[in-house]
Design a protein around this motif. Structure first.
Motif, mmCIF file in Angstrom:
data_model
loop_
_atom_site.group_PDB
_atom_site.id
_atom_site.type_symbol
_atom_site.label_atom_id
_atom_site.label_comp_id
_atom_site.label_asym_id
_atom_site.label_seq_id
_atom_site.Cartn_x
_atom_site.Cartn_y
_atom_site.Cartn_z
ATOM 1 N N TYR A 12 29.103 41.085 38.088
ATOM 2 C CA TYR A 12 28.165 40.020 37.744
ATOM 3 C C TYR A 12 27.403 39.619 39.000
ATOM 4 O O TYR A 12 27.926 38.905 39.843
ATOM 5 N N PHE A 13 26.159 40.083 39.116
ATOM 6 C CA PHE A 13 25.291 39.725 40.237
ATOM 7 C C PHE A 13 24.038 39.025 39.730
ATOM 8 O O PHE A 13 23.025 38.988 40.412
ATOM 9 N N GLY A 14 24.054 38.474 38.542
ATOM 10 C CA GLY A 14 22.877 37.836 37.967
ATOM 11 C C GLY A 14 22.508 36.552 38.689
ATOM 12 O O GLY A 14 23.325 35.922 39.362
ATOM 13 N N ASP A 15 21.236 36.183 38.560
ATOM 14 C CA ASP A 15 20.709 34.928 39.106
ATOM 15 C C ASP A 15 20.898 34.816 40.614
ATOM 16 O O ASP A 15 21.397 33.812 41.126
ATOM 17 N N ASN A 16 20.498 35.851 41.337
ATOM 18 C CA ASN A 16 20.513 35.839 42.794
ATOM 19 C C ASN A 16 19.130 36.259 43.288
ATOM 20 O O ASN A 16 18.157 36.177 42.540
ATOM 21 N N GLN A 17 19.032 36.718 44.495
ATOM 22 C CA GLN A 17 17.766 37.156 45.082
ATOM 23 C C GLN A 17 17.884 38.600 45.573
ATOM 24 O O GLN A 17 17.303 38.968 46.590
#
Length: 140
Positions: A27-32
């Motif tokens: 889960y690497f969602g909602d990052n930059q």
């Protein structure tokens, strides 16, 4: 599991992630995050892969077609392009394919037959808004 959702992580996803042989949920969602999705992720047998709401570019690696146990793939709200890899016939738990939403930056060419025809009947969510769709819906 690696769960790093909504942490303002910047940079590229390291290719060394493919060395985490027991990794099943990412889960690497909602990052930059930016750059390409490492093909090395395709060496793992992922169950859930969430990379939505980042700044990833290029394509979904063709190596993802080798996943056996994938249940969810979320990549909307990036700057991804290209075609969607053909999914495996034996993906019995595959239920969610979330590729793009309106004005999200992704621009996929999506062959319905190749991408979902061989997947299981458990597929319940396919989101591909503003995609270049072709092919016919599967009979299954």
């Amino acid at each position: 599991d690696l769960r790093f959702r909504s942490n303002n992580i910047t940079g590229a996803i390291p290719t060394e992630i493919g060395q985490l042989s027991s990794l099943r949920w990412l889960y690497f969602g909602d990052n930059q995050l930016h750059g390409t999705i490492p093909t090395e992720i395709g060496l793992l047998d992922m169950k859930r892969l969430t990379l939505d709401n980042n700044k990833l570019t290029h394509t979904i690696p063709t190596e993802f077609a080798a996943f056996h146990e994938l249940a969810q793939l979320k990549v909307q709200h990036n700057q991804l392009t290209g075609t969607i890899p053909k999914l495996r016939e034996n993906m019995r738990s595959f239920s969610s394919l979330e590729l793009s939403e309106e004005n999200d930056g992704n621009n996929f060419t999506f062959n319905l037959e190749d991408a979902v025809a061989s997947a299981t009947t458990s597929l319940s969510i396919v989101t591909c808004v503003d995609c270049a769709l072709y092919g016919s819906l599967p009979d299954k």
